[in-house]
Design a protein around this motif. Structure first.
Motif, mmCIF file in Angstrom:
data_model
loop_
_atom_site.group_PDB
_atom_site.id
_atom_site.type_symbol
_atom_site.label_atom_id
_atom_site.label_comp_id
_atom_site.label_asym_id
_atom_site.label_seq_id
_atom_site.Cartn_x
_atom_site.Cartn_y
_atom_site.Cartn_z
ATOM 1 N N ASN A 243 11.929 -4.398 -48.604
ATOM 2 C CA ASN A 243 11.351 -3.230 -49.272
ATOM 3 C C ASN A 243 12.184 -1.985 -48.976
ATOM 4 O O ASN A 243 12.490 -1.708 -47.815
ATOM 5 N N HIS A 244 12.556 -1.247 -50.031
ATOM 6 C CA HIS A 244 13.299 0.000 -49.882
ATOM 7 C C HIS A 244 12.353 1.177 -50.085
ATOM 8 O O HIS A 244 11.286 1.043 -50.693
ATOM 9 N N PHE A 245 12.751 2.352 -49.566
ATOM 10 C CA PHE A 245 12.018 3.597 -49.810
ATOM 11 C C PHE A 245 12.932 4.559 -50.555
ATOM 12 O O PHE A 245 14.152 4.560 -50.345
ATOM 13 N N ALA A 246 12.346 5.405 -51.417
ATOM 14 C CA ALA A 246 13.119 6.391 -52.151
ATOM 15 C C ALA A 246 12.330 7.673 -52.321
ATOM 16 O O ALA A 246 11.091 7.661 -52.289
ATOM 17 N N CYS A 247 13.046 8.782 -52.466
ATOM 18 C CA CYS A 247 12.392 10.059 -52.768
ATOM 19 C C CYS A 247 13.353 10.923 -53.576
ATOM 20 O O CYS A 247 14.564 10.668 -53.608
ATOM 21 N N VAL A 248 12.817 11.926 -54.250
ATOM 22 C CA VAL A 248 13.618 12.879 -55.006
ATOM 23 C C VAL A 248 13.375 14.249 -54.412
ATOM 24 O O VAL A 248 12.219 14.685 -54.274
ATOM 25 N N LEU A 249 14.453 14.945 -54.044
ATOM 26 C CA LEU A 249 14.346 16.194 -53.295
ATOM 27 C C LEU A 249 15.097 17.317 -53.998
ATOM 28 O O LEU A 249 16.221 17.136 -54.467
ATOM 29 N N ASN A 250 14.440 18.489 -54.067
ATOM 30 C CA ASN A 250 15.109 19.708 -54.510
ATOM 31 C C ASN A 250 15.635 20.397 -53.260
ATOM 32 O O ASN A 250 14.870 20.974 -52.484
ATOM 33 N N ASN A 251 16.941 20.317 -53.039
ATOM 34 C CA ASN A 251 17.516 20.815 -51.795
ATOM 35 C C ASN A 251 17.539 22.332 -51.712
ATOM 36 O O ASN A 251 17.647 22.890 -50.615
ATOM 37 N N GLN A 252 17.439 23.004 -52.838
ATOM 38 C CA GLN A 252 17.440 24.468 -52.808
ATOM 39 C C GLN A 252 16.113 25.002 -52.290
ATOM 40 O O GLN A 252 16.070 25.903 -51.455
ATOM 41 N N SER A 253 15.032 24.427 -52.769
ATOM 42 C CA SER A 253 13.697 24.893 -52.347
ATOM 43 C C SER A 253 13.127 24.064 -51.201
ATOM 44 O O SER A 253 12.180 24.478 -50.539
ATOM 45 N N GLY A 254 13.713 22.882 -50.970
ATOM 46 C CA GLY A 254 13.167 21.986 -49.948
ATOM 47 C C GLY A 254 11.944 21.232 -50.438
ATOM 48 O O GLY A 254 11.300 20.512 -49.668
ATOM 49 N N GLU A 255 11.638 21.347 -51.724
ATOM 50 C CA GLU A 255 10.436 20.712 -52.291
ATOM 51 C C GLU A 255 10.707 19.243 -52.607
ATOM 52 O O GLU A 255 11.750 18.883 -53.161
ATOM 53 N N LEU A 256 9.773 18.392 -52.247
ATOM 54 C CA LEU A 256 9.842 16.984 -52.621
ATOM 55 C C LEU A 256 9.313 16.846 -54.041
ATOM 56 O O LEU A 256 8.114 16.980 -54.294
ATOM 57 N N ILE A 257 10.201 16.601 -54.964
ATOM 58 C CA ILE A 257 9.782 16.443 -56.365
ATOM 59 C C ILE A 257 9.024 15.132 -56.520
ATOM 60 O O ILE A 257 8.012 15.064 -57.229
ATOM 61 N N ILE A 258 9.504 14.095 -55.876
ATOM 62 C CA ILE A 258 8.787 12.815 -55.832
ATOM 63 C C ILE A 258 8.688 12.390 -54.376
ATOM 64 O O ILE A 258 9.716 12.215 -53.704
#
Length: 389
Positions: A12-27
Motif C-alpha cells: 500500500n502506498h500513500f499520496a498527498c497533494v500540497l500547495n508549497n506556497q501556502s503550506g495547504e494540503l489540497i488533498i
C-alpha cells in the motif's frame, strides 16, 4: 507551487497533494494499493494536477511499476534520494517514520530541483540496462562464491590437483573434476580412460602432464575418500557452468543494448562493453549533473575535505557515499585504462612519484576518468587522447 508526494511501500502506498506556497494540503494523505486498481485510483485523484510534478523516494524495486505507470500516463515524475527525506524528517525532530508525514516531506522536497532527479521514458529504459548490468555483477559474485566452495572441496578430495595446472577452471580442468571428482576415483580408473579424458577438445590446448602422471599423483594423494564430497563436487561444477552460461547470455543482451545506445564511453581504451554500459546505466542522464564534480560526488569517489580553523588533514579518504555499483566498476577498469592509454598511465605515474599510494593514485585516475566521461557524453564526442595531453 503544487507538488504530489508519494510514500512507497510493498503493498500500500500513500499520496498527498500540497500547495508549497501556502503550506495547504489540497488533498490529504490517502492510501492506494500497489495494483492496477490502486494505480487508477491515484491517477483519477491527481489528474487535475497533471501539469505539476509527482515524486517519491528512489528505494528498491517497489516503485518501479508505479513509475512506469505514471510515465505512460504522461505525468512528470521526480525521484528523491531517501537520505534527503531522512534529513528532512530529522530537521523536524521526527524520529519515527510515518507514512502520512513522509508524503508531505516528499512533496516539500519537490520544490528544489537539487533534491530530485527528473525521470523520462529515455532514462527509464536505462533502468532496464541497469538491471542487466547489476545482474551481471550479482552473477559474478555468486560465481566466485561457488568457485571458492569448489576449491574447498578439492582441498579435501584431491589437494594436489591444482599443482597440475597453470590456471584453474579451464576446459580440461573442469572436465576431469566433473567426470572423476576425487583422487580416489582417478587412482582406480584405467589408464586408457584417463588418456582419453586428457585429449584436447576442438582447438583446445593439450595439457602438460600425462595420464600416468595424473594417476600416480592421485594414487599418492592425501585426499579423503568421501562420496558426499564427490557428490558436492558434481553439483558445484554444475552450478558454476550454469552461471557462466547465464553471464554469457546477459552479456549478449548488454551488447545488444550497447549497440543501440552507441555511447562515446566505449571509445575510451580500456573500457569494454559491459563496464561502459554499467557506468552509463548507473549515472543515467548526464544532463542532471551540472558539472563533472557532481558526477564524481555521485560515484562516491570525491575525497573528504577535513579542515577546521587552521587545521587541515594531510591525509583523507574518499567519501563512499555515492553509487556503490558505479564506484566498483570504475575501480575495476582503472588498471585497464592505465594500461591501454599513455595519458592515464603518465597521470598515474605522476601521482605515484608524488608519494601517493597505489590506491590513492587509482582514485586520482578514477576522478580524471569521470571528468573525461562527463565531457565526452555531454558533448557526444568520441575519445581523443591527443586532446588530453
Amino acid at each position: 507551487m503544487i507538488t504530489i508526494g508519494i510514500d512507497i511501500a510493498k503493498e500500500n502506498h500513500f499520496a498527498c497533494v500540497l500547495n508549497n506556497q501556502s503550506g495547504e494540503l489540497i488533498i490529504e494523505p490517502f492510501t492506494f494499493k500497489n495494483n492496477k486498481e490502486g494505480f487508477n485510483k491515484l491517477a483519477s485523484t491527481i489528474d487535475p494536477f497533471k501539469d505539476y510534478i509527482v515524486g517519491f523516494e528512489d528505494t528498491g524495486h517497489y516503485g518501479d511499476n508505479l513509475l512506469f505507470f505514471l510515465l505512460n500516463n504522461n505525468f512528470k515524475v521526480g525521484l528523491i534520494n531517501p537520505i534527503t527525506i531522512k534529513m528532512k524528517r530529522k530537521s523536524k525532530l521526527k524520529t519515527a517514520k510515518n507514512d502520512k508525514l513522509d508524503t508531505m516531506l516528499i512533496a516539500q522536497a519537490l520544490i528544489h530541483k537539487d533534491e530530485y532527479r527528473l525521470v523520462t521514458m529515455k532514462t527509464y529504459h536505462l533502468r532496464e540496462l541497469k538491471k542487466l548490468t547489476r545482474h551481471h555483477h550479482d552473477l559474478k559474485e555468486d560465481l566466485n562464491i561457488y568457485k571458492n566452495r569448489l576449491q574447498k572441496t578439492i582441498d579435501l578430495v584431491f589437494p594436489e590437483f591444482n599443482s597440475l595446472f597453470g590456471s584453474k577452471y579451464g576446459v580440461t580442468y573442469m572436465r576431469l573434476l566433473e567426470r572423476f571428482r576425487s583422487a580416489h576415483t582417478i587412482s582406480k580408473t584405467d589408464i586408457r580412460t584417463l588418456r582419453k579424458a586428457l585429449e584436447p577438445v576442438g582447438n583446445g590446448r593439450s595439457v602438460s602432464f600425462s595420464a600416468e602422471e595424473l594417476k600416480e599423483l592421485a594414487s599418492n594423494s592425501i585426499g579423503e575418500k568421501s562420496s558426499s564430497s564427490e557428490f558436492q563436487v558434481k553439483h558445484l561444477i554444475g552450478s558454476i557452468q550454469m552461471m557462466e552460461e547465464q553471464i554469457v547470455e546477459v552479456d549478449a543482451k548488454i551488447k545488444e543494448l550497447s549497440d543501440q545506445l552507441n555511447s562515446p564511453i566505449t571509445s575510451i581504451p580500456g573500457i569494454g562493453t559491459f563496464s561502459g554500459m554499467s557506468i552509463l546505466s548507473e549515472y543515467g542522464d548526464i544532463s542532471r549533473f551540472d558539472s563533472a564534480a557532481k558526477l564524481i560526488s555521485f560515484a562516491g569517489v570525491a575525497p573528504y575535505v577535513i579542515e577546521s580553523g587552521q587545521f587541515e588533514a594531510a591525509r583523507t579518504y574518499i567519501t563512499k557515499k555515492g553509487n556503490p555499483y558505479l564506484r566498483k566498476t570504475l575501480y575495476q577498469i582503472a588498471l585497464p585504462v592505465i594500461r591501454f592509454n599513455p595519458v592515464f598511465y603518465e597521470y598515474y605515474t605522476l601521482k605515484r612519484n608524488q608519494g601517493k599510494s597505489h590506491r590513492c593514485a587509482l582514485g586520482h585516475v578514477v576522478r580524471k576518468l569521470l571528468r573525461v566521461i562527463y565531457h565526452l557524453v555531454s558533448n557526444d564526442i568520441l575519445f581523443d587522447e591527443t586532446k588530453l595531453i
